[in-house]
Design an enzyme around this catalytic site. Structure first.
Site, mmCIF file in Angstrom:
data_model
loop_
_atom_site.group_PDB
_atom_site.id
_atom_site.type_symbol
_atom_site.label_atom_id
_atom_site.label_comp_id
_atom_site.label_asym_id
_atom_site.label_seq_id
_atom_site.Cartn_x
_atom_site.Cartn_y
_atom_site.Cartn_z
ATOM 1 N N ASP A 109 0.834 -1.196 0.000
ATOM 2 C CA ASP A 109 0.000 0.000 0.000
ATOM 3 C C ASP A 109 0.876 1.256 0.000
ATOM 4 O O ASP A 109 2.036 1.240 0.431
ATOM 5 C CB ASP A 109 -0.849 0.061 1.276
ATOM 6 N N HIS B 281 3.849 -2.051 3.020
ATOM 7 C CA HIS B 281 3.833 -0.709 2.418
ATOM 8 C C HIS B 281 5.106 -0.495 1.608
ATOM 9 O O HIS B 281 6.187 -0.950 2.009
ATOM 10 C CB HIS B 281 3.717 0.364 3.504
HETATM 11 ZN ZN ZN Z 1 -2.766 3.409 3.069
#
Ligand code: ZN
Length: 300
Positions: free
Chosen positions: A103, A258
Site C-alpha cells: 500500500d 507498504h
Molecule cells: Zn494506506
C-alpha cells in the site's frame, strides 16, 4: 413495509449480498475492530437500472431516524464510468498461498521492491496512492508487464475527506482509477480502503460504502496478516517475523505491507520473507477477482 420494496436483481447482485453476509469476522477480532450485525437490507441496482432512475432502498434497522429511503441515492447517479464486470465467484487455490500486498506507493522504494519480486519470481499486488509523474507511470506499466496486480488505494489518502460521504469516497476513488486506466489501458477491479474497510472514520457510512462498491462490481481486500511495517522503529527482522508467523496461521494469507519511501525495512525484510515461505511450500500470487477477499466482517 420496506421489505416489499427491497428488490434483488441478477445473480451477481445476489452474490454480492451473499458475500456481505458471509464475510469472515476473524480478522476483525484480530485487529481490534468491533463486530456489527449487518443491520441494513440493501437493494442493489444494475447500472442500467440506475440510468433509468430505478429505486434504491436502505433500511437501517438500528437507526429509525434514517430507516429507509425510496429515493435513488445521489451517489448511484454519479460516477457512471465506475463499474466493472464481476460475477463474485471465488476459486480456492490448490496450494497454500500468500498474497503480498503493498500500500501507499509508488515511491522511490517501489522499483527496488519490483526487483526483488522479479528475482524470486513472485507476483504481488500494489494498492496505489495517486501519483502522476512520468516515473510513477513507468512503475505502473512495469507492474502490469511483470504480472503484478495494480489496484486502487486512494487519491488523497486523507481519511476525513474520503469518508465524509459515499460520494466523497467515489470521487477520491475515481481519480486513481482513471489515472491507472489511462496509463495501463485497463480499469482496476480491486481496491483497498484506506485504514481498512471498517475504521474510525467511516463508521457512519461503511455499510452503504461497501454495498455501493460491490454493486459497481469492485472487490475490496482487507488483510489477515499485518507486517506492522509502519510502526515506529520496527526492524526488518521484526517485520519478517510478523509476516512469517502470521502466514503460518492461514491457508491463504493477505499480507499488508507498504512501499512508501520510508519503508526501507520492509524492503530489507522482503527476501527473507520470500525465501522462508517458499522453503515451507507456500505459493505467492497476485490478487484477482477469483481470490476470496479477506474482509473485516460485520456479521456475527
Ligand atoms: Zn494506506
Amino acid at each position: 413495509m420496506y421489505w416489499g420494496s427491497v428488490r434483488f436483481f441478477k445473480h451477481v447482485i445476489l452474490g454480492a449480498v451473499a458475500i456481505l453476509l458471509v464475510v469472515s469476522i476473524g480478522s476483525a477480532f484480530y485487529f481490534g475492530f468491533s463486530c456489527h450485525r449487518l443491520a441494513g437490507q440493501v437493494a442493489l441496482l444494475s447500472r442500467d437500472e440506475v440510468e433509468k432512475g430505478g429505486m434504491f432502498t436502505v433500511y437501517a434497522a438500528e437507526d429509525s431516524d434514517n430507516a429507509g429511503s425510496n429515493a435513488l441515492l445521489s451517489y448511484q447517479k454519479n460516477f457512471l464510468e465506475l463499474y466493472v464486470e464481476n460475477n463474485f465467484s471465488y476459486v480456492k487455490p490448490k496450494n497454500k498461498t500468500v498474497y503480498l500486498t503493498f500500500d501507499d506507493g509508488p515511491s522511490s522504494l517501489t522499483p527496488k521492491v519490483l526487483d526483488i519480486l522479479k528475482q524470486y519470481g513472485v507476483k504481488a499486488t500494489f494498492f496505489i496512492v495517486y501519483k502522476d509523474s512520468d516515473q510513477a507511470k513507468s512503475y505502473y506499466k512495469r507492474m502490469v508487464d511483470e504480472g503484478h496486480t495494480l489496484a486502487v488505494h486512494s487519491t488523497t489518502h486523507i481519511y476525513k475527506q474520503i469518508y465524509a460521504s459515499v460520494d466523497a469516497f467515489l470521487n477520491d476513488f475515481e481519480g486513481t482509477s482513471n489515472l491507472l486506466e489511462d496509463v495501463t489501458g485497463t480499469k482496476p477491479q480491486l481496491f483497498r480502503f484506506p485504514g481498512g474497510s471498517i475504521n474510525a472514520y467511516n463508521r457512519g457510512i461503511y455499510m452503504q460504502l461497501i454495498a455501493e462498491m460491490m454493486r459497481r462490481g469492485y472487490t475490496y481486500y482487507d488483510w489477515n496478516v499485518g507486517s506492522n511495517d509502519t510502526a515506529m522503529r520496527v526492524s526488518a527482522e521484526q517485520i519478517e517475523k510478523n509476516v512469517v508467523d502470521g502466514v503460518r496461521q492461514n491457508y491463504e494469507s493477505n499480507v499488508l505491507m507498504h512501499d512508501a519511501a520510508s519503508n526501507t525495512n520492509t524492503l530489507a525484510a522482503l527476501p527473507g520473507i520470500i525465501e522462508t515461505l517458499q522453503s515451507e511450500g507456500y505459493s505467492f500470487a497476485a490478487l484477482d477477482q477469483s481470490v476470496r477477499p479477506v474482509t473485516f466482517g460485520y456479521v456475527d
